[in-house]
Design a protein around this motif. Sequence first.
Motif, PDB file in Angstrom:
ATOM      1  N   GLY A  98       0.881  -1.183   0.031  1.00  0.00           N
ATOM      2  CA  GLY A  98       0.182   0.003  -0.013  1.00  0.00           C
ATOM      3  C   GLY A  98       0.858   1.296  -0.026  1.00  0.00           C
ATOM      4  O   GLY A  98       0.584   2.288  -0.743  1.00  0.00           O
ATOM      5  N   LEU A  99       2.018   1.325   0.813  1.00  0.00           N
ATOM      6  CA  LEU A  99       2.879   2.220   0.748  1.00  0.00           C
ATOM      7  C   LEU A  99       3.565   2.563  -0.512  1.00  0.00           C
ATOM      8  O   LEU A  99       3.548   3.783  -1.043  1.00  0.00           O
ATOM      9  CB  LEU A  99       3.842   2.406   1.898  1.00  0.00           C
ATOM     10  N   LEU A 100       3.814   1.532  -1.261  1.00  0.00           N
ATOM     11  CA  LEU A 100       4.462   1.479  -2.520  1.00  0.00           C
ATOM     12  C   LEU A 100       3.584   2.052  -3.416  1.00  0.00           C
ATOM     13  O   LEU A 100       3.847   3.155  -4.126  1.00  0.00           O
ATOM     14  CB  LEU A 100       4.891   0.246  -2.982  1.00  0.00           C
ATOM     15  N   LEU A 101       2.339   1.983  -3.444  1.00  0.00           N
ATOM     16  CA  LEU A 101       1.117   2.495  -4.500  1.00  0.00           C
ATOM     17  C   LEU A 101       0.900   3.879  -4.033  1.00  0.00           C
ATOM     18  O   LEU A 101       0.730   4.857  -4.797  1.00  0.00           O
ATOM     19  CB  LEU A 101      -0.056   1.717  -4.193  1.00  0.00           C
ATOM     20  N   LEU A 102       1.067   4.089  -2.913  1.00  0.00           N
ATOM     21  CA  LEU A 102       0.901   5.895  -2.318  1.00  0.00           C
ATOM     22  C   LEU A 102       1.989   6.452  -2.640  1.00  0.00           C
ATOM     23  O   LEU A 102       1.717   7.654  -3.314  1.00  0.00           O
ATOM     24  CB  LEU A 102       0.652   5.673  -0.750  1.00  0.00           C
ATOM     25  N   THR A 103       3.190   6.204  -2.560  1.00  0.00           N
ATOM     26  CA  THR A 103       4.283   6.730  -3.075  1.00  0.00           C
ATOM     27  C   THR A 103       4.266   6.962  -4.610  1.00  0.00           C
ATOM     28  O   THR A 103       4.673   8.138  -5.222  1.00  0.00           O
ATOM     29  CB  THR A 103       5.597   6.029  -2.721  1.00  0.00           C
ATOM     30  N   THR A 104       4.057   5.977  -5.397  1.00  0.00           N
ATOM     31  CA  THR A 104       3.926   6.007  -6.987  1.00  0.00           C
ATOM     32  C   THR A 104       2.590   7.151  -7.006  1.00  0.00           C
ATOM     33  O   THR A 104       3.004   7.862  -8.007  1.00  0.00           O
ATOM     34  CB  THR A 104       3.417   4.844  -7.487  1.00  0.00           C
ATOM     35  N   PHE A 105       1.699   6.782  -6.418  1.00  0.00           N
ATOM     36  CA  PHE A 105       0.523   8.025  -6.558  1.00  0.00           C
ATOM     37  C   PHE A 105       1.136   9.551  -6.447  1.00  0.00           C
ATOM     38  O   PHE A 105       0.721  10.569  -7.125  1.00  0.00           O
ATOM     39  CB  PHE A 105      -0.612   7.854  -5.917  1.00  0.00           C
ATOM     40  N   ILE A 106       1.920   9.605  -5.361  1.00  0.00           N
ATOM     41  CA  ILE A 106       2.403  10.792  -4.952  1.00  0.00           C
ATOM     42  C   ILE A 106       3.426  11.316  -6.005  1.00  0.00           C
ATOM     43  O   ILE A 106       3.360  12.677  -6.551  1.00  0.00           O
ATOM     44  CB  ILE A 106       2.917  10.892  -3.487  1.00  0.00           C
ATOM     45  N   THR A 107       4.199  10.589  -6.397  1.00  0.00           N
ATOM     46  CA  THR A 107       5.280  10.748  -7.489  1.00  0.00           C
ATOM     47  C   THR A 107       4.543  11.291  -9.007  1.00  0.00           C
ATOM     48  O   THR A 107       4.881  12.288  -9.485  1.00  0.00           O
ATOM     49  CB  THR A 107       6.020   9.520  -7.753  1.00  0.00           C
ATOM     50  N   ALA A 108       3.493  10.665  -9.170  1.00  0.00           N
ATOM     51  CA  ALA A 108       2.590  10.761 -10.484  1.00  0.00           C
ATOM     52  C   ALA A 108       1.965  12.143 -10.367  1.00  0.00           C
ATOM     53  O   ALA A 108       2.192  13.020 -11.134  1.00  0.00           O
ATOM     54  CB  ALA A 108       1.813   9.705 -10.765  1.00  0.00           C
ATOM     55  N   LEU A 109       1.387  12.446  -8.922  1.00  0.00           N
ATOM     56  CA  LEU A 109       0.971  13.738  -8.695  1.00  0.00           C
ATOM     57  C   LEU A 109       1.853  14.957  -8.958  1.00  0.00           C
ATOM     58  O   LEU A 109       1.692  15.984  -9.375  1.00  0.00           O
ATOM     59  CB  LEU A 109       0.117  13.752  -7.373  1.00  0.00           C
TER      60      LEU A 109
END
Length: 143
Positions: free
Chosen positions: A83-94
């Motif tokens: 979940g943290l990996l998905l969250l960091t990926t989302f933050i990077t894309a944003l």
Amino acid sequence: MAAVEVHRPAPITPTAVTTGPPVPVHPGTVPAVASVVLPDGRVVTGYASEPAKPEPVAAKPAVSRAAVNIAIGGVGFLAVCGGLLLLTTFITALTALITQLITLAAVVFGGWIAVQVFSPSRHPGGTTVNIRKAVIKRNHFHG
């Protein structure tokens, strides 16, 4: 010193005294009754006590509880990490999207400013001079 007397009680054999018809009793369900004559003549009757048997030890499970708890904790940790990996990926894309929008806004606004600065004016600026009546003689201006 006084002499010590040791009295050993002698068991009494039970007599056949019945008050009613005999009741069939399964052996092992009723404990045996024992009677003992004390030195002073008293008779003590009671059940023979059996030594206390220790509780049976429960069989240990093949896997200890600590190992199970560690395994469950590891599964939970992996789920959180995913979940943290998905969250960091989302933050990077944003962050990349916001950076591109800011760059686009800077290019568009900068181009608009450049067009405003470098385009010819629509309204005249400075002093207007009417030179219709001017006379030019021998390359000299007389106004």
